[in-house]
Design a protein around this motif. Structure first.
Motif, mmCIF file in Angstrom:
data_model
loop_
_atom_site.group_PDB
_atom_site.id
_atom_site.type_symbol
_atom_site.label_atom_id
_atom_site.label_comp_id
_atom_site.label_asym_id
_atom_site.label_seq_id
_atom_site.Cartn_x
_atom_site.Cartn_y
_atom_site.Cartn_z
ATOM 1 N N ALA A 78 0.844 -1.198 0.000
ATOM 2 C CA ALA A 78 0.000 0.000 0.000
ATOM 3 C C ALA A 78 0.879 1.249 0.000
ATOM 4 N N CYS A 79 0.455 2.225 -0.757
ATOM 5 C CA CYS A 79 1.191 3.492 -0.855
ATOM 6 C C CYS A 79 1.221 4.186 0.510
ATOM 7 N N CYS A 80 2.352 4.828 0.835
ATOM 8 C CA CYS A 80 2.465 5.528 2.126
ATOM 9 C C CYS A 80 1.786 6.887 2.087
ATOM 10 N N PHE A 128 1.656 15.660 -4.179
ATOM 11 C CA PHE A 128 0.374 15.157 -3.679
ATOM 12 C C PHE A 128 0.276 15.358 -2.165
ATOM 13 N N ALA A 129 1.397 15.144 -1.463
ATOM 14 C CA ALA A 129 1.395 15.238 0.005
ATOM 15 C C ALA A 129 1.071 16.654 0.471
ATOM 16 N N VAL A 130 1.295 17.628 -0.400
ATOM 17 C CA VAL A 130 1.000 19.019 -0.049
ATOM 18 C C VAL A 130 -0.360 19.442 -0.608
ATOM 19 N N LYS A 131 -0.610 19.061 -1.874
ATOM 20 C CA LYS A 131 -1.865 19.459 -2.520
ATOM 21 C C LYS A 131 -3.063 18.739 -1.906
ATOM 22 N N ASN A 132 -2.867 17.494 -1.517
ATOM 23 C CA ASN A 132 -3.948 16.705 -0.916
ATOM 24 C C ASN A 132 -3.490 16.208 0.451
ATOM 25 N N ALA A 133 -3.110 17.163 1.289
ATOM 26 C CA ALA A 133 -2.469 16.829 2.564
ATOM 27 C C ALA A 133 -3.367 15.955 3.449
ATOM 28 N N ASP A 134 -4.665 16.185 3.434
ATOM 29 C CA ASP A 134 -5.557 15.406 4.311
ATOM 30 C C ASP A 134 -5.602 13.936 3.912
ATOM 31 N N SER A 176 8.934 21.331 12.589
ATOM 32 C CA SER A 176 7.569 20.875 12.842
ATOM 33 C C SER A 176 6.522 21.817 12.265
ATOM 34 N N ARG A 177 6.976 22.946 11.736
ATOM 35 C CA ARG A 177 6.004 23.886 11.164
ATOM 36 C C ARG A 177 6.600 24.591 9.976
ATOM 37 N N LEU A 178 5.926 24.480 8.851
ATOM 38 C CA LEU A 178 6.350 25.190 7.650
ATOM 39 C C LEU A 178 5.255 26.171 7.246
ATOM 40 N N PRO A 179 5.622 27.244 6.548
ATOM 41 C CA PRO A 179 4.612 28.187 6.072
ATOM 42 C C PRO A 179 3.839 27.615 4.872
ATOM 43 N N ALA A 180 2.700 28.218 4.543
ATOM 44 C CA ALA A 180 1.934 27.822 3.353
ATOM 45 C C ALA A 180 2.828 27.980 2.124
ATOM 46 N N PRO A 181 2.703 27.165 1.101
ATOM 47 C CA PRO A 181 1.723 26.099 0.939
ATOM 48 C C PRO A 181 2.189 24.759 1.510
ATOM 49 N N PHE A 182 3.242 24.766 2.301
ATOM 50 C CA PHE A 182 3.781 23.504 2.797
ATOM 51 C C PHE A 182 3.248 23.138 4.182
ATOM 52 N N ASP A 183 2.338 23.955 4.716
ATOM 53 C CA ASP A 183 1.840 23.694 6.066
ATOM 54 C C ASP A 183 1.046 22.389 6.134
ATOM 55 N N GLY A 184 0.468 21.986 4.973
ATOM 56 C CA GLY A 184 -0.252 20.701 4.944
ATOM 57 C C GLY A 184 0.669 19.556 5.307
#
Lengths: 258, 517
Positions: free
Chosen positions: A174-176, A182-188, B461-469
Motif C-alpha cells: 500500500a502506498c504511504c 500530492f502530500a502538499v496538494k492533498n495533505a488530508d 515541525s512547522r512550515l509556512p503555506a503552501p507547505f503547512d499541509g
C-alpha cells in the motif's frame, strides 16, 4: 565495473547518508564509482506536477552527465528517480526536446538502474557481506514495485544480511501517501494514508523501517517522528553498507532517548 | 516555384464537452477534507474494498491466461476506438434491421429529451430502471421527474441511494457508504406500506426491497437501461448484473429504451468471450456474474415489442480527439481501480463530484467535461487526486495506464493555466537546477537556515503555506551539515571510500573471515 552514481537532488541535499552508503557499498564490492559533478535533478517533481517544458534542461543535463560510454551503468538510490529516467525522460525529450536529445535519453535510460536492480540483475550479488543486527521491516515503494518492477530483489538482499531480524510489513504494497506534491496538494488524504502505514510499521515492532526511496522514507519518517515513535527510517543502502568493521549506527529517536 | 498563400490554417472545430453530473461543487481536496471525517464511510470503504480486492486477486490469479486476456481486451478496445464511426454505423444498421430504432444524442440534454419524449409517447408516467452509469451521467431521473415521470431504480443499492435522495459513491457498489442500520431507516421512511417493525437483518431488508420492486416489474410498461456492450456485427446489446432485476426490466415491459455511451461498442460477437471473462472477475471478483442478458432488436411475441437505442456522445468525441487521453475510453466500468486505490479508499466516491469516481473517474471526468483552469474548476483538481502509486494500472482489465494519463492531464492543466505561484516556483526551481553551480550554492545556502529553524531536536515541525499541509502531520528533518557532494570532495569522504575498497579487497581474499569471527 565503472558505475555512475546519481545522488538525486533530495539525496544529495537532505539525505546524504543514503548516497554515501551507496557509494561505500559499491566501492566495497570492488567497483569504481564515479560522480559526474555537474549532476543536479532528474526533473521528476516537475513532470509529476504537470510541468514538461521546464525540465527539458534537466533531462538534457542528466543525459550529458551520464552519457559518457565509459560509464557502464548508472545507479541511484531511488526507485522513483530511476522510474523518471526510464519512463518520463523520453516523453519530455520527444515532446519538447529534439531528436538528438531523444537519442541521448534512449542511450542513458538503457543503463540506468535503481540500487537493488543493479546489485541483483547487473552485478549478480544478493549477499553483499552486510551485518545489521536489528529488527527491520521493508516498505516496497510504489515506483520501485509497480513502475520498475523490482519485485523481491530488495528483500532477497535483506534476507542475506547477517544478523538481521527481517519482519514482514502488513499491507506492504500500500502506498504511504507521499506522491511528491500530492502530500502538499492533498495533505488530508495523504495524512490518512500515512496513518495506516505508520500503524502497520509500528505493528511489526521493528527498530528500522527501510525502503529504496529517501522521499517515501522522509514521509514515513516524518510521521513516525511526529508521534515520537521508537522506529526509525533508514535507506536500504545504509543497511547493505553496514558491516562489522564499519557498522551503521542507528540514529537516536526521542522515544529511545526518553 | 510559385505558391499561393492560403492564410493561417484555422483550428478545426472541437467537439463539445459533455454535460450533466460530470462536475462537483468543490475541488477534490476541499471535498475530501469533509469526507475524511466521515468515520462510517471510511470504515465501510476499508472493509468493502479489502474484501473485494482479495476476491479479485483469487479469481484473476487462477486463470493461466489472465495477462493474455488483458492484452486481448486492451487490443480490442484500442481497435474499437480507432474505427469508432464505422462500428457505430454498423451497430445502427443491425439494430434497425432487427426492428429497433436508433437515436443519436450529442449531449446529455439531447439524450434526456429523446428518452423523455419516448416515454411520453408510451403514455406511461413511470419507468423502471436497470443500474446505468450513462443515465446517471446525464441526470436522466431528475429530468424525467421534472416532466412528471417517476423513475424507479431496481438495483438494490441504487434503490437505497434513490430512496435516501442520495448520490452513488461507487460504480459497482453505489451504497458502499451506508451500513445496514441506515438502510433499515431509509426503507422504513421511504418504502410505501413497509413493515414498521422492519429490522436490519440483510435478508429481511432484501425481502422488503423485493416485495416493493416486484410490483413495479409487474406493472410498469417502460424500462430504461444502460448497456455494458453493444455488438456492431450483430446489433446485440448486453447487460451484466447480479440481482436479476436487470433481467426483469429487460424482458417484462412493452418498451425498452437503452442509453449507451458510444465507446461501449465492440466489433464482433466473439469479443464477448474476452470481456465476459474480464468484467466479472475484475468487478465483483466472481468467475461469472449471475445474469448476462443479450438481446437483438425485437423478437415478436417475446420480450419488449418496442426497442430504442440512444447512442450518447456527451464529450466522448472530445475525449477521442485527445491522442493520449482517448485511452480512458477503453474503460469497461468494472471498478477494479476504485477498489485498489488508496486515495479512493480514504476519500470515497463523493469527493470526486462526478458520476465516475476513483482513478478512472479522475481521468475520464476531465476528459468528458473539460477542465477550466481559470475558474478553480473542481475538474482541474481531479488529475492531482492521486499519489501515482500505480495500483490502478495493475488492476485494470484493459490495461489503461491511468498514472500516465493523470500525469498527461496535469500537464494539459498547467499548459492551460495562467501564470500561477506554482508555475513560477517550478520555473525558478528548474532554472536553479539546470545550473550546477547555482544548485550547489542554493544547497549550501539552505543548510544553515534549515538547521537554525529545526533547532536542537533537529526537526522542523512547522512550515509556512503552501507547505503547512505537510507539517500538520509530518516533521521535516533538519538539513545535514554537509551535502553528499561536499562529503565526497572532503578528506573524510575520500578516506571512507578508500577504507571501503580495502575492506572489500580483504573480504574478497578471505570470504569467510567475517562470518568466522
Amino acid at each position: 565495473m565503472r558505475i555512475g552514481l546519481f545522488a538525486t537532488c533530495l539525496g544529495d541535499t537532505l539525505f546524504p547518508d543514503a548516497v554515501k552508503a551507496t557509494a561505500v557499498l559499491l566501492t566495497r564490492l570492488g567497483h569504481h564509482v564515479v560522480f559526474p559533478p555537474e549532476q543536479t535533478c532528474c526533473g521528476q517533481m516537475h513532470v509529476n506536477t504537470g510541468y514538461q517544458r521546464e525540465p527539458v534542461p534537466l533531462v538534457r543535463g542528466f543525459a550529458e552527465q551520464f552519457g559518457d560510454p565509459s560509464i557502464e551503468a548508472v545507479v541511484m538510490p531511488s526507485g522513483s528517480c530511476a522510474g523518471s529516467v526510464r519512463h518520463q525522460h523520453r516523453i519530455v525529450a520527444e515532446r519538447y526536446g529534439d531528436a538528438a536529445l531523444a537519442d541521448a535519453v534512449t542511450a542513458v535510460e538503457a543503463k540506468t538502474y535503481e540500487l537493488s536492480e543493479l546489485l541483483v540483475d547487473v552485478l549478480g550479488v544478493t549477499d553483499v557481506g552486510a551485518w545489521f543486527p536489528y529488527r527491520v521491516t521493508y516498505h516496497p515503494t510504489c515506483h520501485s514495485l509497480r513502475m520498475l518492477r523490482v519485485g523481491d530483489k530488495p528483500l532477497r538482499l535483506l534476507h542475506a544480511v547477517d544478523g538481521i531480524d527481517l519482519v514482514e510489513l502488513p499491507e506492504a504494497d500500500a502506498c504511504c501517501g507521499f506522491g511528491g506534491t500530492f502530500a502538499v496538494k492533498n495533505a488530508d488524504t495523504s495524512t490518512a494514508m500515512l496513518q495506516d502505514k505508520v500503524r502497520d510499521v509500528l505493528s511489526t515492532g521493528a527498530d528500522v523501517c527501510t525502503a529504496g526511496d529517501s522521499s517515501c522514507l522522509m514521509h514515513i519518517g516524518g510521521g513516525l517522528s511526529r508521534i515520537k515513535a521508537g522506529t526509525r527510517t533508514l535507506h536500504l543502502a545504509q543497511i547493505l553498507a553496514s558491516t562489522r568493521t564499519s557498522p551503521c549506527t542507528l540514529p537516536e529517536t526521542e522515544a529511545a532517548a526518553r | 516555384m510559385s505558391s499561393t498563400f492560403l492564410g493561417m490554417p484555422a483550428v478545426p472545430p472541437r467537439s463539445p464537452y459533455g454535460t450533466g453530473n460530470l462536475r462537483g461543487e468543490h475541488t477534490f481536496p476541499a471535498a475530501a477534507h469533509d469526507e475524511l471525517r466521515n468515520e462510517q464511510l471510511r470504515g465501510n470503504l476499508r472493509k468493502a474494498t479489502r474484501t473485494i480486492r482479495g476476491k479479485r486477486l483469487d479469481v484473476t490469479g487462477e486463470l493461466p491466461d489472465w495477462e493474455r486476456l488483458r492484452d486481448a481486451g486492451a487490443a480490442i478496445k484500442t481497435d474499437t476506438m480507432n474505427r469508432l464511426p464505422e462500428l457505430l454505423e454498423q451497430l445502427e444498421r443491425k439494430v434497425v434491421e432487427h426492428g429497433g430504432t436508433v437515436h443519436w444524442a450529442r449531449d446529455g440534454a439531447e439524450a434526456n429529451e429523446i428518452v423523455t419524449r419516448l416515454v411520453e409517447e408510451t403514455g406511461s408516467d413511470e419507468v423502471i430502471k436497470v443500474k446505468s452509469m450513462a443515465t446517471q451521467e446525464i441526470g436522466l431521473n431528475e429530468h424525467l421527474a421534472g416532466r412528471g415521470v417517476t423513475a424507479y431504480e431496481t438495483d438494490l443499492a441504487e434503490l437505497i441511494v434513490q430512496l435516501a435522495d442520495d448520490k452513488p459513491s461507487h460504480i459497482l457498489v453505489p451504497a458502499i457508504h451506508r451500513n445496514r442500520h441506515e438502510v433499515r431507516d431509509i426503507f422504513r421512511a421511504a418504502i410505501p406500506g413497509v413493515d414498521p417493525g422492519l429490522d436490519s437483518v440483510p435478508a429481511h431488508l432484501a425481502a422488503a426491497a423485493r416485495a416493493y420492486l416486484r410490483e413495479k416489474f409487474m406493472t410498469v410498461p417502460v424500462a430504461v437501461s444502460g448497456a455494458n456492450f453493444g455488438i456492431a456485427e450483430t446489433g446485440t446489446l448486453s447487460v451484466v448484473e447480479s440481482e436479476g432485476n436487470g433481467r426483469m426490466c429487460l424482458t417484462m415491459p412493452d418498451t425498452l429504451i437503452t442509453v449507451m455511451g458510444i465507446e461501449k461498442v465492440l466489433p464482433r460477437y466473439q469479443d464477448l468471450e474476452v470481456f465476459l471473462q474480464l468484467l466479472p472477475r475484475s468487478s465483483t471478483g466472481e468467475r461469472m456474474n449471475p445474469y448476462t442478458s443479450l438481446w437483438t432488436g425485437v423478437t415478436p411475441g417475446d420480450g419488449p415489442q418496442t426497442f430504442h437505442l440512444v447512442l450518447l456522445d456527451n464529450g466522448r468525441t472530445a475525449a477521442l480527439a485527445d491522442r493520449i487521453g482517448r485511452e480512458a475510453l477503453n474503460c469497461i466500468r468494472c471498478s477494479a481501480c476504485l477498489n485498489v486505490c488508496p486515495v479512493y479508499e480514504r476519500a470515497g466516491g463523493h469527493a470526486y463530484g462526478s458520476t465516475y469516481p476513483g482513478p478512472i473517474g479522475a481521468v475520464l471526468t476531465p476528459q468528458l467535461a473539460g477542465m477550466h483552469a481559470a475558474k478553480n474548476d473542481p475538474n482541474s483538481s481531479l488529475p492531482f487526486a492521486s499519489s501515482l502509486c500505480g495500483a490502478c494500472f495493475d488492476a485494470c482489465p484493459v490495461k489503461i495506464d491511468i498514472p500516465s494519463l493523470l500525469v498527461e492531464l496535469r500537464h494539459q492543466h498547467t499548459e492551460q493555466a495562467d501564470t500561477t505561484v506554482e508555475k513560477l516556483a517550478m520555473k525558478a526551481a528548474a532554472s536553479v537546477m539546470k545550473r550546477p553551480r547555482l544548485f550547489t550554492a542554493a544547497q549550501r545556502a539552505a543548510g544553515p537556515g534549515g538547521r537554525l529553524v529545526a533547532g536542537r531536536d533537529r526537526k522542523i515541525s512547522r512550515l509556512p503555506a503552501p507547505f503547512d499541509g505537510w507539517t500538520d502531520s509530518r516533521d521535516v528533518p533538519a538539513p545535514p551539515r554537509r551535502t553528499f557532494r561536499d562529503w565526497l570532495a572532503s578528506e573524510e569522504g575520500e578516506a571512507t571510500l578508500r577504507a571501503a575498497a580495502e575492506e572489500g579487497a580483504r573480504t574478497a581474499d578471505h570470504p569467510h573471515q567475517e562470518e568466522n569471527r
